[in-house]
Design an enzyme around this catalytic site. Structure first.
Site, PDB file in Angstrom:
ATOM      1  N   ARG A 152       0.843  -1.189   0.000  1.00 20.51           N
ATOM      2  CA  ARG A 152       0.000   0.000   0.000  1.00 20.51           C
ATOM      3  C   ARG A 152       0.882   1.245   0.000  1.00 20.51           C
ATOM      4  O   ARG A 152       2.067   1.179   0.339  1.00 20.51           O
ATOM      5  CB  ARG A 152      -0.927   0.001   1.219  1.00 20.51           C
ATOM      6  N   LYS A 177      -2.075  -2.767   7.384  1.00 23.02           N
ATOM      7  CA  LYS A 177      -3.476  -2.568   7.737  1.00 23.02           C
ATOM      8  C   LYS A 177      -3.890  -3.580   8.790  1.00 23.02           C
ATOM      9  O   LYS A 177      -3.622  -4.773   8.665  1.00 23.02           O
ATOM     10  CB  LYS A 177      -4.349  -2.724   6.487  1.00 23.02           C
ATOM     11  N   HIS A 283      -2.874   2.905  -5.417  1.00 22.68           N
ATOM     12  CA  HIS A 283      -3.575   1.649  -5.182  1.00 22.68           C
ATOM     13  C   HIS A 283      -3.830   0.898  -6.486  1.00 22.68           C
ATOM     14  O   HIS A 283      -3.995  -0.329  -6.475  1.00 22.68           O
ATOM     15  CB  HIS A 283      -4.891   1.908  -4.442  1.00 22.68           C
ATOM     16  N   ARG A 286      -1.136  -1.531  -6.835  1.00 19.88           N
ATOM     17  CA  ARG A 286      -1.361  -2.706  -5.973  1.00 19.88           C
ATOM     18  C   ARG A 286      -2.364  -3.660  -6.624  1.00 19.88           C
ATOM     19  O   ARG A 286      -2.162  -4.878  -6.633  1.00 19.88           O
ATOM     20  CB  ARG A 286      -1.854  -2.235  -4.604  1.00 19.88           C
ATOM     21  N   HIS A 309      -4.145  -9.601   3.071  1.00 22.69           N
ATOM     22  CA  HIS A 309      -5.596  -9.651   3.267  1.00 22.69           C
ATOM     23  C   HIS A 309      -5.944 -10.628   4.379  1.00 22.69           C
ATOM     24  O   HIS A 309      -5.405 -11.739   4.432  1.00 22.69           O
ATOM     25  CB  HIS A 309      -6.302 -10.084   1.980  1.00 22.69           C
ATOM     26  N   TYR A 318      -9.963  -9.980  -7.448  1.00 27.91           N
ATOM     27  CA  TYR A 318      -9.073  -9.837  -8.598  1.00 27.91           C
ATOM     28  C   TYR A 318      -9.338 -10.890  -9.665  1.00 27.91           C
ATOM     29  O   TYR A 318      -8.928 -10.714 -10.811  1.00 27.91           O
ATOM     30  CB  TYR A 318      -7.608  -9.886  -8.138  1.00 27.91           C
TER      31      TYR A 318
END
Length: 335
Positions: A152, A177, A283, A286, A309, A318
């Site tokens: 990120r 995150k 982003h 990414r 994630h 994706y």
């Protein structure tokens, strides 16, 4: 890093306004909870707007109807996105639960705005190459880092020298995150450029030390546990700011990381120069990293770990942008 909490605008609103030092208490609770400065800015801004929207009345005198009216006004009059509306709600709930210590029944009944599911914007590999070819200097290195690792934006600008392992060709992402650490790949083609950045940091750090500076911010009170660590090369940012700045957390002069807005501007210029019609942000790089790995046949669990994630369902988005796999549909026009 020139941010300072502006509490006077509310606390000086008059006898009927917010009494005491409410916003100072908010800042104190945020820092006890190790919230980032970005979150601190956002929460203070929403809490201040909520108080002013209700005639500077103390939040203890307000209730569910006031919160709902405020959030409705953001959506109807302000036309804010669902994510922005939810951020405002999080700030208000933080005020009541963590600062005022109030647990009211209506807090559990407030409904968060439903965020629409969006298919991410993804660049083709040719578009990525063209985009990166139109960038130069440190911004080009940072953009290549984000695309090559899937990091990120803030993970990239906050990268420290000690977390780049050239021997193992990997990068450790700290405090990602959700406060989680993870490892991601270090592209071999990026090694010479990153080594040059580290050498540049070394020279800059020596200059800072020579003039009595050289200190960097350390998380979670590590500066007290390891008093000398803040001046060590390993803790310095790989992408440092040009000048020293005053840290609002303790009033000390330090060298922070570069302003992330610099990359946003550089990407915009490169997008126009490359003739790419898609919107391009950090982003987007990414998203492109993840999509191109899946296109290359990598397992989705591997991609999930590299992206950090929590749930594989987040990574599965994706697969929606690929014209392959079990979900692919062949148009009858092509039969």
């Amino acid at each position: 890093m020139e941010y300072q909490p502006k509490v006077g605008a509310v606390s000086e609103a008059g006898e009927g306004g917010v009494r005491g030092r409410l916003l100072e208490d908010v800042v104190r609770r945020l820092r006890v909870g190790h919230y980032s400065l970005r979150t601190e800015r956002a929460y203070l801004g929403w809490i201040r707007r909520f108080i002013l929207a209700n005639g500077t009345r103390h939040p203890r005198e307000l209730g569910a109807t006031h919160v709902e009216a405020f959030l409705t006004g953001l959506a109807v009059e302000g036309h804010v996105a669902a994510s922005t509306q939810n951020q405002a709600l999080s700030a208000i709930l933080f005020l009541y639960r963590d600062v005022l210590g109030m647990k009211l029944a209506w807090m559990d009944d407030v409904v968060r705005a439903k965020r629409p599911r969006r298919v991410p914007t993804v660049l083709s590999q040719t578009e990525v190459r063209t985009l990166l070819a139109n960038m130069e200097g440190r911004m080009a290195v940072l953009a290549r880092l984000l695309y090559g690792t899937g990091m990120r934006l803030m993970e990239g600008v906050r990268l420290r020298v000690k977390d780049v392992d050239f021997a193992r060709n990997e990068i450790t992402v700290r405090e990602g995150k959700g406060g989680k650490d993870r490892r991601t790949v270090l592209p071999a083609s990026l090694v010479p450029a990153l080594q040059a950045e580290v050498e540049r940091v070394h020279v800059l750090h020596q200059c800072d030390l020579g003039r009595g500076a050289g200190e960097v911010w350390l998380p979670h009170a590590l500066s007290r546990k390891y008093p000398k660590a803040a001046r060590e090369l390993g803790w310095q940012y790989v992408f440092p700011a040009r000048n020293l700045s005053l840290d609002p957390r303790d009033g000390r002069w330090r060298r922070h990381h570069l302003d992330e807005a610099m990359l946003s501007r550089a990407l915009k210029r490169a997008q126009l120069a490359a003739g790419i019609n898609k919107p391009v942000t950090a982003h987007t790089l990414r998203h492109s990293f993840a999509t191109h790995l899946i296109e290359a046949g990598y397992d989705i669990r591997t991609v999930q770990e590299l992206l950090g994630h929590k749930d594989v369902a987040t990574t599965q988005i994706y697969t929606h942008v690929l014209n392959r796999g079990a979900g692919a549909v062949l148009s009858p026009l092509d039969r």
